[in-house]
Design a protein around this motif. Structure first.
Motif, PDB file in Angstrom:
ATOM      1  N   SER A  55       0.832  -1.210   0.000  1.00  0.00           N
ATOM      2  CA  SER A  55       0.000   0.000   0.000  1.00  0.00           C
ATOM      3  C   SER A  55       0.866   1.259   0.000  1.00  0.00           C
ATOM      4  O   SER A  55       0.555   2.245  -0.686  1.00  0.00           O
ATOM      5  CB  SER A  55      -0.940   0.007   1.211  1.00  0.00           C
ATOM      6  OG  SER A  55      -1.860  -1.054   1.131  1.00  0.00           O
ATOM      7  N   LEU A 105       0.664   9.966  -4.437  1.00  0.00           N
ATOM      8  CA  LEU A 105      -0.140  10.308  -3.272  1.00  0.00           C
ATOM      9  C   LEU A 105       0.726  10.587  -2.054  1.00  0.00           C
ATOM     10  O   LEU A 105       0.256  11.165  -1.072  1.00  0.00           O
ATOM     11  CB  LEU A 105      -1.119   9.165  -2.946  1.00  0.00           C
ATOM     12  CG  LEU A 105      -2.226   8.930  -3.964  1.00  0.00           C
ATOM     13  CD1 LEU A 105      -2.896   7.578  -3.701  1.00  0.00           C
ATOM     14  CD2 LEU A 105      -3.254  10.049  -3.914  1.00  0.00           C
ATOM     15  N   ASP A 106       1.981  10.168  -2.122  1.00  0.00           N
ATOM     16  CA  ASP A 106       2.902  10.326  -1.002  1.00  0.00           C
ATOM     17  C   ASP A 106       4.296  10.583  -1.569  1.00  0.00           C
ATOM     18  O   ASP A 106       4.541  10.387  -2.765  1.00  0.00           O
ATOM     19  CB  ASP A 106       2.882   9.068  -0.124  1.00  0.00           C
ATOM     20  CG  ASP A 106       3.489   9.292   1.245  1.00  0.00           C
ATOM     21  OD1 ASP A 106       3.855  10.446   1.559  1.00  0.00           O
ATOM     22  OD2 ASP A 106       3.609   8.318   2.014  1.00  0.00           O
ATOM     23  N   ASN A 125       0.997   4.157  -2.955  1.00  0.00           N
ATOM     24  CA  ASN A 125       0.832   5.590  -2.708  1.00  0.00           C
ATOM     25  C   ASN A 125       1.965   6.405  -3.333  1.00  0.00           C
ATOM     26  O   ASN A 125       1.745   7.518  -3.820  1.00  0.00           O
ATOM     27  CB  ASN A 125       0.754   5.862  -1.207  1.00  0.00           C
ATOM     28  CG  ASN A 125      -0.554   5.401  -0.597  1.00  0.00           C
ATOM     29  OD1 ASN A 125      -1.547   5.220  -1.300  1.00  0.00           O
ATOM     30  ND2 ASN A 125      -0.556   5.187   0.711  1.00  0.00           N
TER      31      ASN A 125
END
Length: 235
Positions: A48, A57-58, A52
């Motif tokens: 996960s 997203l990160d 990301n």
């Protein structure tokens, strides 16, 4: 030039007791346009977290990530959001469809944020994409009226309607039976190939992973290329 490149990427978090938990460790990866690779890992392996990062997203705590040869640190705030919305499509195990909206409305949703002709053509584009995934006769059906396989195809159509260059599929068949899952993966692979998009499948299922051309294993935060069964050569 690689579409996506990770150079020595690591991700760690500080725990309440002030110790550091290393989730990803020095990952190197290149994804070319039109590539299809799978990443297999058990629960807790860091899948996960890696998803990301790949989906912008990160950000890594060490190493560098490049998209179109542009380093991630240059993409901040709205610029990163625009890049993600335009170039990356996400497909999840849980279909995440909006229950009060039809299949057509669900697929058209990403186009509500388009800043080009896609906004004005959203219903037409959504209908065309649903036709491509074999749901041209279910445009006005609500999620509760669709089978699991049909709901996943709606989710695929929604992820692809803006023509992303990178598709991230996170356990895309986890909620489906084996036969339906195989059909959905074949469909996803076919559409990705037709559109020239790179496809990364993150899964724990070796049958799903085997459909990719390059194979990787994520174990305790370390990403390792895996030899293919057909050639015995490391991907």
């Amino acid at each position: 030039m690689a579409l996506l490149r990770l150079d020595g990427v690591a991700r760690s978090v500080q725990l309440p007791d002030l110790t550091t938990l290393e989730i990803l460790r020095s990952i190197d990866l290149e994804v070319e346009v039109g590539d299809h690779l799978s990443i297999v890992g058990r629960s807790g392996s860091g899948k996960s977290t890696l998803l990301n990062l790949l989906g912008l997203l990160d950000a890594p705590t060490a190493g560098r990530l490049f998209f179109d040869d542009v380093p991630l640190e240059r993409l901040r705030g709205a610029a990163r959001d625009r890049r993600r919305g335009r170039d990356i499509g996400f497909i999840f195990q849980q279909f995440n469809l909006l229950p009060g909206r039809t299949a057509l409305e669900n697929v058209a949703t990403p186009l509500l944020y388009a800043h080009d002709r896609g906004f004005w053509r959203r219903e037409r584009l959504a209908a065309e994409m649903l036709e491509r995934v074999g749901l041209g006769d279910r445009l006005h059906s609500f999620p509760t009226q669709l089978s699991g396989g049909e709901q996943q195809r709606v989710a695929i159509a929604r992820a692809l309607v803006r023509g992303p260059r990178l598709i991230l599929a996170d356990e895309p068949t986890g909620a489906l039976d084996v036969e339906t899952g195989a059909r959905v993966m074949a469909l996803l692979d076919d559409i990705a190939e037709q559109s020239g998009a790179a496809l990364i499948t993150i899964t724990h299922d070796p049958n799903v992973a085997s459909l990719a051309r390059r194979h990787y294993r994520l174990d305790q935060g370390v990403l390792t290329a895996v030899a293919t069964a057909s050639t015995g050569v490391t991907a």
